[in-house]
Enzyme design. Structure first.
Site, PDB file in Angstrom:
ATOM      1  N   CYS A   1       0.578  -1.174   0.055  1.00 36.53           N
ATOM      2  CA  CYS A   1       0.055  -0.263   0.094  1.00 36.53           C
ATOM      3  C   CYS A   1       0.870   1.351   0.491  1.00 36.53           C
ATOM      4  CB  CYS A   1      -0.842  -0.474   1.253  1.00 36.53           C
ATOM      5  SG  CYS A   1      -1.912   1.388   1.013  1.00 36.53           S
TER       6      CYS A   1
ATOM      7  N   CYS B   1      -0.614   4.137   2.031  1.00 34.86           N
ATOM      8  CA  CYS B   1      -0.808   3.648   3.914  1.00 34.86           C
ATOM      9  C   CYS B   1       0.965   4.643   3.848  1.00 34.86           C
ATOM     10  CB  CYS B   1      -0.901   2.574   4.030  1.00 34.86           C
ATOM     11  SG  CYS B   1      -2.364   2.530   3.150  1.00 34.86           S
ATOM     12  N   ASP B   2       1.821   3.629   3.606  1.00 35.01           N
ATOM     13  CA  ASP B   2       3.265   3.217   3.438  1.00 35.01           C
ATOM     14  C   ASP B   2       4.092   4.281   2.387  1.00 35.01           C
ATOM     15  OD1 ASP B   2       2.536   1.794   5.822  1.00 35.01           O
ATOM     16  OD2 ASP B   2       2.968   0.379   4.182  1.00 35.01           O
TER      17      ASP B   2
END
Length: 304
Positions: free
Chosen positions: A131, A134-135
């Site tokens: 992701c 997300c990261d």
């Protein structure tokens, strides 16, 4: 604890939320269950540009709007992980909760497919991520590698250039599968480098963190090592349907088989979205599946 509802929807992604909206608006006592926050893959999508009637919008923002509308007519959302579904439409959760329903709609989507190469299991969470949204911020001023040539891979690669100093895209073939627009944006981005006709063979780690990836040429089988601090595979998905394996409604790849009305071979059990066998998996098609499935469930429950 036992509960009784008209329709239980497993999964709160676009398919499940659209189904909850239509079912509750039709007067069904509707329960939507998910083991994470509502939104499905929308929560991991940087920008949605192809949802009809909605200008470009961050995935999480669209997820919130969908969720708020999905419960506006009385549908209930509940956190829970499904262990088993019976042909009698009883849903058993891993915490022991039993839900008896008149109809069941499965909209659990699919999880990211892993590379299954040496070093990967140690790399997950230590430089390998599925992701970018997300990261991505963890890779500021670092070099990362994206595996995959579809729209998702190219979109995630573009997003990663906001943080990474260099993004290398690796594809097996000599051409991308993504849209012309996504390809054009990639080729015009100076931070992105493309390696074609190579496949990942091993993820390298140093002091427990990703430090590179070994690639193999699909023609001459020569190997090269690309130094990097992050690896992002976007190579497809595996349906989240293990709880339905005993129902006899899955194909050889684990996807749920339905007819054009989203009905499975078991009366009263339906499926919608990315967990079902289909050609096109998009937000709009998942939502459409959910609407069809919930409408058919309404007909099944009411006898209309």
């Amino acid at each position: 604890m036992d509960r009784q509802v008209d329709l239980v929807i497993i999964g709160a992604g676009p398919a499940g939320m659209a189904a909850a909206l239509y079912a509750s608006r039709a007067g069904l006592k509707t329960l939507m269950i998910d083991s994470s926050a509502p939104g499905g893959k929308l929560l991991k999508t940087y920008m949605v540009e192809n949802y009809p009637g909605v200008p470009a919008v961050p995935g999480p923002d669209l997820a919130i709007a969908m969720y708020q509308q999905s419960v506006s007519f009385g549908a209930e959302y509940m956190y829970g992980e499904v262990e088993k579904i019976t042909k009698e439409k009883q849903v058993q959760l891993k915490d022991g909760t039993l839900i008896n329903a008149k109809a069941v709609l499965i909209g659990t989507g699919a999880k990211e497919r892993q590379l299954n190469i040496p070093g990967e299991q140690d790399a997950i969470g230590h430089g390998e991520s599925f992701c970018a949204v997300c990261d991505g911020a963890f890779f500021r001023n670092k070099e990362v590698v994206v595996i995959g040539g579809g729209d998702s891979a190219l979109e995630e690669a573009q997003f990663l250039t906001r943080f990474a100093s260099k993004v290398t895209i690796v594809i097996r073939r000599n051409e991308f599968r993504a849209s012309d627009k996504a390809q054009k944006e990639v080729y015009e981005n100076d931070k992105i480098h493309v390696i074609k006709r190579h496949v990942p063979k091993e993820i390298l780690l140093t002091d427990g963190k990703v430090s590179g990836i070994v690639l193999e040429n699909v023609e001459d089988h020569m190997e090269i090592t690309v130094p990097c601090q992050g690896v992002f595979p976007f190579i497809g998905h595996i349906p989240e349907t293990s709880f339905a394996k005993d129902l006899g409604i899955l194909d050889e790849n684990g996807y749920i088989v339905t007819n054009d009305k989203m009905a499975t071979a078991i009366p009263g059990i339906y499926a919608a979205g990315d967990c079902k066998a289909k050609e096109l998996r998009q937000i709009v098609t998942a939502a459409a599946d959910g609407v069809v499935a919930s409408t058919e469930a309404f007909h099944f429950i009411t006898g209309i």
